[in-house]
Design a protein around this motif. Sequence first.
Motif, PDB file in Angstrom:
ATOM      1  N   LEU A 249       0.836  -1.198   0.000  1.00 33.48           N
ATOM      2  CA  LEU A 249       0.000   0.000   0.000  1.00 33.48           C
ATOM      3  C   LEU A 249       0.870   1.248   0.000  1.00 33.48           C
ATOM      4  N   ALA A 250       1.894   1.233   0.876  1.00 30.00           N
ATOM      5  CA  ALA A 250       2.773   2.397   0.994  1.00 30.00           C
ATOM      6  C   ALA A 250       3.500   2.666  -0.316  1.00 30.00           C
ATOM      7  N   ALA A 251       3.777   1.581  -1.058  1.00 32.65           N
ATOM      8  CA  ALA A 251       4.519   1.746  -2.305  1.00 32.65           C
ATOM      9  C   ALA A 251       3.652   2.366  -3.401  1.00 32.65           C
ATOM     10  N   ILE A 252       2.346   2.049  -3.446  1.00 29.59           N
ATOM     11  CA  ILE A 252       1.526   2.591  -4.538  1.00 29.59           C
ATOM     12  C   ILE A 252       0.783   3.865  -4.177  1.00 29.59           C
ATOM     13  N   ILE A 253       0.627   4.106  -2.888  1.00 27.62           N
ATOM     14  CA  ILE A 253      -0.277   5.168  -2.462  1.00 27.62           C
ATOM     15  C   ILE A 253       0.072   6.591  -2.939  1.00 27.62           C
ATOM     16  N   PRO A 254       1.364   6.974  -3.063  1.00 27.72           N
ATOM     17  CA  PRO A 254       1.642   8.381  -3.390  1.00 27.72           C
ATOM     18  C   PRO A 254       0.974   8.868  -4.669  1.00 27.72           C
ATOM     19  N   ARG A 255       0.699   7.983  -5.626  1.00 28.95           N
ATOM     20  CA  ARG A 255       0.041   8.393  -6.866  1.00 28.95           C
ATOM     21  C   ARG A 255      -1.322   9.027  -6.615  1.00 28.95           C
ATOM     22  N   PHE A 256      -1.948   8.591  -5.532  1.00 27.31           N
ATOM     23  CA  PHE A 256      -3.331   9.016  -5.306  1.00 27.31           C
ATOM     24  C   PHE A 256      -3.461  10.137  -4.283  1.00 27.31           C
ATOM     25  N   LEU A 257      -2.338  10.624  -3.789  1.00 28.30           N
ATOM     26  CA  LEU A 257      -2.435  11.602  -2.706  1.00 28.30           C
ATOM     27  C   LEU A 257      -2.069  13.003  -3.170  1.00 28.30           C
ATOM     28  N   ARG A 258      -2.610  13.973  -2.408  1.00 33.45           N
ATOM     29  CA  ARG A 258      -2.263  15.357  -2.687  1.00 33.45           C
ATOM     30  C   ARG A 258      -0.869  15.637  -2.120  1.00 33.45           C
ATOM     31  N   PRO A 259      -0.153  16.613  -2.680  1.00 35.53           N
ATOM     32  CA  PRO A 259       1.207  16.920  -2.214  1.00 35.53           C
ATOM     33  C   PRO A 259       1.262  17.176  -0.713  1.00 35.53           C
ATOM     34  N   TYR A 260       0.251  17.874  -0.177  1.00 31.75           N
ATOM     35  CA  TYR A 260       0.280  18.181   1.253  1.00 31.75           C
ATOM     36  C   TYR A 260       0.300  16.908   2.088  1.00 31.75           C
ATOM     37  N   THR A 261      -0.533  15.929   1.689  1.00 33.79           N
ATOM     38  CA  THR A 261      -0.587  14.669   2.425  1.00 33.79           C
ATOM     39  C   THR A 261       0.759  13.952   2.365  1.00 33.79           C
ATOM     40  N   ILE A 262       1.382  14.001   1.188  1.00 32.27           N
ATOM     41  CA  ILE A 262       2.671  13.318   1.059  1.00 32.27           C
ATOM     42  C   ILE A 262       3.706  13.977   1.975  1.00 32.27           C
ATOM     43  N   ILE A 263       3.698  15.296   2.025  1.00 30.18           N
ATOM     44  CA  ILE A 263       4.640  16.002   2.902  1.00 30.18           C
ATOM     45  C   ILE A 263       4.413  15.587   4.351  1.00 30.18           C
ATOM     46  N   SER A 264       3.127  15.485   4.723  1.00 26.62           N
ATOM     47  CA  SER A 264       2.872  15.140   6.114  1.00 26.62           C
ATOM     48  C   SER A 264       3.236  13.685   6.393  1.00 26.62           C
ATOM     49  N   ILE A 265       3.078  12.803   5.409  1.00 23.98           N
ATOM     50  CA  ILE A 265       3.534  11.409   5.597  1.00 23.98           C
ATOM     51  C   ILE A 265       5.068  11.372   5.719  1.00 23.98           C
ATOM     52  N   ASN A 266       5.742  12.179   4.895  1.00 24.52           N
ATOM     53  CA  ASN A 266       7.203  12.234   4.991  1.00 24.52           C
ATOM     54  C   ASN A 266       7.643  12.629   6.391  1.00 24.52           C
ATOM     55  N   ASN A 267       6.894  13.569   6.983  1.00 24.86           N
ATOM     56  CA  ASN A 267       7.172  13.978   8.351  1.00 24.86           C
ATOM     57  C   ASN A 267       7.042  12.824   9.324  1.00 24.86           C
ATOM     58  N   ILE A 268       5.962  12.059   9.135  1.00 23.49           N
ATOM     59  CA  ILE A 268       5.742  10.892   9.997  1.00 23.49           C
ATOM     60  C   ILE A 268       6.893   9.901   9.831  1.00 23.49           C
ATOM     61  N   PHE A 269       7.288   9.670   8.587  1.00 19.75           N
ATOM     62  CA  PHE A 269       8.407   8.753   8.324  1.00 19.75           C
ATOM     63  C   PHE A 269       9.672   9.219   9.035  1.00 19.75           C
TER      64      PHE A 269
END
Lengths: 239, 315
Positions: free
Chosen positions: B24-44
């Motif tokens: 899921l983590a590998a395919i999910i970025p295609r479907f997310l908005r940039p803001y969400t990806i930034i916040s996931i990067n923070n979590i990572f």
Amino acid sequence: MRILEGKDVQKYFGGLAAAAGVDFHINQGEIVGLIGPNGAGKTTLFNLISGSIAPTSGIIMFKGKNILGLKPHQICKRGLARTFQLVKLFGSMTVSQNILLACLFGRSGGIHKSEAQRESSNLLEFVGLSGMDNVIAKEMTIAKQKRLEVARALATKPELLLLDELMAGLNPTEVAQATELILKIRKKGITIFMIEHVMKAIMGVSDRVIALHYGKKISEGTPKEITADRTVKEIYLGI
Amino acid sequence: MPTTNSAASKWLFPLLLPFIIIILAAIIPRFLRPYTIISINNIFMYMALTVSWAIFSGPTGYISLASAAFFGIGIYVTAVLGDGLSFLTVIAFGGFASFLLALLTGLSSLRLRGMYFTIFTFGLSELIRHSVLWWEVNITRTVGRLVVSADNITVYYAMLTIVLLTLAMAYFVNNSKYGLALLAIGESEEAADHIGINVNGLKIVAFAISAFFMGAAGATMATRWTYIDPSIAFNSLFSFMPVLMAIFGGVRRIYGQIIGATVLTLLADMLITTFPYYYNLLYGIILVAVILFLPEGLTGIREKMTKWRKRALVE
């Protein structure tokens, strides 16, 4: 054959002499007792032998090699194990984990985990704790904790075992059991050097007794000779 | 059928769940908005910091506040070398630089125990921050630098990889004899030494391994900030947050550390956007409440629940 030999071992804490030039030796297969009043330097001598503290000067030979300056974990791997006056277990771990660690790290050669597991249950049976594998160490009675500490020391496959007041705080039944355990360990071919205040016990099992006072050896001999020694009587036994 | 049920939860669940999450983590970025990806990067980022911090500090109880130093070193490696070298090489360099620093400081500091070790590591972070600042002021004569930036998706995959490697390392250490030995060191160093554990050696290596992942995380995250200076790179928040997150989630379990990092990062995000004026106040209250009522962290809830259930059954 001398398995352990100390020559002119000195340790000063500031001006206080905890060991003021002690000479001693332990023969292979012997049980040697170490007695003396509080503050005589008995535990300090054990700490010097096991490597927890560095001596001011002197030589300590184990199996013919100088072990001075080695770390406790190196000395342990050479076949010298000990217990502590105040029990030092890995309290929140289980009984079997305590022993497993000693099996895995305390020996010079490697050991497989399954073999270590089997040996640990054998050792528990040997010291009379069979079936207690999964009990948390600190939740046991002090007598059992002391047995576990002995089992953990034995798990490192020692040739010489230092026991620091194994009997302190035990009731008469437990003292008898501990004495029995010491004799059983000797039967395995392990040499024992033990500090003890329980006179009946130490005089009963020791082949030889060394008496310390203010960091000096004041007497040495068979239990009979020691109890007859006038200096020991005056200083320690109080008769 | 209760038997298949328990077999499923025993084997299938722990094996399958991470697998599904990774896919899921590998395919999910295609479907997310940039803001969400930034916040996931923070979590990572915080996951990597928290889990790697706990590799050493969790079992031994040596509370290290040097995370900012190791993280910051990684950031500066990217800032200095990022121009010429490939992204991957820079990340590896960042990790190794922190690894080496941890080895060196470990040799001198791990004789210290308890509070003294904690203060030393905090001092180390500050010392490095000020040394870098001094170097910039007196030698390069420009404070701060621009970092060659990478896009969010690249950072996302790099951080995902680092998190997974950190988790794998933590899992390996926890389940090896060395993990047990680190726990033994936490219980009694003297006893550990006397049963043949090379206490100092093991502490230093574990400390350095945990620093490696912090450095790698720093080197990756640097590309996200475009501009950095010593007070950004060596911000002491990077030292305190991993400790907080690990305790909040539960130090002793890896999933506790993961939950702690995730929940606290999301909480901070949410509070700062919805209550910009009371953000710190609310954050503080929640932290205090959790530590007071759940000294074992969020993972303690499960144990408490089973206790309650048992009590209810008895009554």
